[in-house]
Design a protein around this motif. Structure first.
Motif, mmCIF file in Angstrom:
data_model
loop_
_atom_site.group_PDB
_atom_site.id
_atom_site.type_symbol
_atom_site.label_atom_id
_atom_site.label_comp_id
_atom_site.label_asym_id
_atom_site.label_seq_id
_atom_site.Cartn_x
_atom_site.Cartn_y
_atom_site.Cartn_z
ATOM 1 N N LYS A 34 3.456 -12.173 -27.892
ATOM 2 C CA LYS A 34 2.008 -12.275 -28.110
ATOM 3 C C LYS A 34 1.347 -13.098 -27.015
ATOM 4 O O LYS A 34 0.278 -12.736 -26.511
ATOM 5 N N LEU A 35 1.976 -14.206 -26.644
ATOM 6 C CA LEU A 35 1.431 -15.054 -25.585
ATOM 7 C C LEU A 35 1.405 -14.313 -24.248
ATOM 8 O O LEU A 35 0.439 -14.411 -23.490
ATOM 9 N N ALA A 36 2.459 -13.546 -23.962
ATOM 10 C CA ALA A 36 2.515 -12.781 -22.711
ATOM 11 C C ALA A 36 1.427 -11.709 -22.678
ATOM 12 O O ALA A 36 0.766 -11.515 -21.650
ATOM 13 N N ILE A 37 1.221 -11.034 -23.805
ATOM 14 C CA ILE A 37 0.171 -10.008 -23.858
ATOM 15 C C ILE A 37 -1.197 -10.652 -23.702
ATOM 16 O O ILE A 37 -2.051 -10.151 -22.959
ATOM 17 N N GLN A 38 -1.412 -11.787 -24.400
ATOM 18 C CA GLN A 38 -2.710 -12.455 -24.311
ATOM 19 C C GLN A 38 -3.002 -12.933 -22.885
ATOM 20 O O GLN A 38 -4.109 -12.783 -22.389
ATOM 21 N N SER A 39 -1.992 -13.475 -22.215
ATOM 22 C CA SER A 39 -2.217 -13.934 -20.839
ATOM 23 C C SER A 39 -2.468 -12.757 -19.906
ATOM 24 O O SER A 39 -3.267 -12.856 -18.973
ATOM 25 N N LYS A 40 -1.803 -11.636 -20.139
ATOM 26 C CA LYS A 40 -2.032 -10.452 -19.309
ATOM 27 C C LYS A 40 -3.445 -9.918 -19.525
ATOM 28 O O LYS A 40 -4.122 -9.546 -18.561
ATOM 29 N N VAL A 41 -3.920 -9.914 -20.761
ATOM 30 C CA VAL A 41 -5.274 -9.442 -21.051
ATOM 31 C C VAL A 41 -6.303 -10.386 -20.432
ATOM 32 O O VAL A 41 -7.298 -9.948 -19.858
ATOM 33 N N LEU A 47 7.383 -8.202 -20.980
ATOM 34 C CA LEU A 47 8.673 -8.764 -21.405
ATOM 35 C C LEU A 47 9.193 -9.812 -20.413
ATOM 36 O O LEU A 47 9.812 -10.792 -20.820
ATOM 37 N N THR A 48 8.919 -9.610 -19.134
ATOM 38 C CA THR A 48 9.317 -10.619 -18.145
ATOM 39 C C THR A 48 8.557 -11.918 -18.370
ATOM 40 O O THR A 48 9.144 -13.011 -18.342
ATOM 41 N N ASP A 49 7.248 -11.806 -18.607
ATOM 42 C CA ASP A 49 6.451 -13.002 -18.899
ATOM 43 C C ASP A 49 6.914 -13.663 -20.188
ATOM 44 O O ASP A 49 6.996 -14.892 -20.275
ATOM 45 N N ALA A 50 7.230 -12.848 -21.216
ATOM 46 C CA ALA A 50 7.704 -13.399 -22.494
ATOM 47 C C ALA A 50 9.027 -14.135 -22.301
ATOM 48 O O ALA A 50 9.257 -15.188 -22.915
ATOM 49 N N GLN A 51 9.878 -13.618 -21.451
ATOM 50 C CA GLN A 51 11.151 -14.290 -21.182
ATOM 51 C C GLN A 51 10.913 -15.638 -20.484
ATOM 52 O O GLN A 51 11.564 -16.630 -20.807
ATOM 53 N N VAL A 52 9.964 -15.673 -19.556
ATOM 54 C CA VAL A 52 9.640 -16.933 -18.873
ATOM 55 C C VAL A 52 9.111 -17.947 -19.879
ATOM 56 O O VAL A 52 9.502 -19.123 -19.864
ATOM 57 N N TYR A 53 8.228 -17.503 -20.795
ATOM 58 C CA TYR A 53 7.689 -18.413 -21.808
ATOM 59 C C TYR A 53 8.786 -18.902 -22.738
ATOM 60 O O TYR A 53 8.808 -20.069 -23.142
#
Length: 179
Positions: free
Chosen positions: A68-75, A47-53
């Motif tokens: 989705k973008l945050a999850i994909q980048s984490k994976v 959620l922190t990454d999603a907020q940054v995006y």
């Protein structure tokens, strides 16, 4: 046991259900807490990454695409695939073409050459260079020749060069340790 499950939070019940569905029947109670902590940390990171995006895109709030973008980048950055077996075999063949160093033959345990071991000298002693005698010594004749009209603050001082330490290393050959 049923009373204990009723008092558990919903997330802890979900973790227990997941463990049972995977065939894990026996586990310590703290395993559930560890999974919950891991789960919460992962959600916070995503959620922190999603907020940054979302902020980078100029959006007022987080939407599904940001998550989705945050999850994909984490994976992509958390999990990596090992290289294919063929590449590993080729690397192993290339590495194994180089022969191992020859060992020293003699009494005791055979060791590789000294330059290939960790028993070579690994320390240095620093000795300051000694000053030359004529630069340090001051004689009475020098004091008599000096101008009596000059006060001590006006006298010219001679600069003595800075002492730089000289490094010396000693091998530990032939020394025995006391037992």
């Amino acid at each position: 046991m049923a009373d204990a499950d009723e008092n558990l939070p919903r997330d802890a019940k979900i973790v227990k259900t997941l463990l049972k569905s995977m065939g894990v029947d026996e586990y310590e109670p703290r395993v559930v807490h560890q999974f919950l902590e891991l789960w919460y940390q992962y959600v916070v990171d995503v959620l922190t990454d999603a907020q940054v995006y979302s902020e980078h895109a100029g959006k007022a709030s987080i939407d599904c695409d940001d998550v989705k973008l945050a999850i994909q980048s984490k994976v992509n950055f958390s999990f990596s695939q090992p290289p294919p077996r063929e590449i590993l075999l080729e690397l192993a063949r290339n590495r194994n073409k180089i022969p191992l160093p020859k060992s020293m033959v003699g009494p005791g345990i055979p060791l590789p050459p000294e330059q290939d071991t960790l028993i070579s000298p690994n320390y240095q002693l620093a000795f300051p260079k000694k000053q030359t005698g004529h630069a340090v010594e001051e004689t009475e004749e020098d004091e008599d020749i000096a101008d009596p009209n000059l006060n001590p603050s006006q006298e010219q001082r001679t600069e003595v060069p800075q002492n730089t330490p000289q490094r010396v290393s000693f091998p530990l050959v032939g020394t025995k340790r006391p037992r």
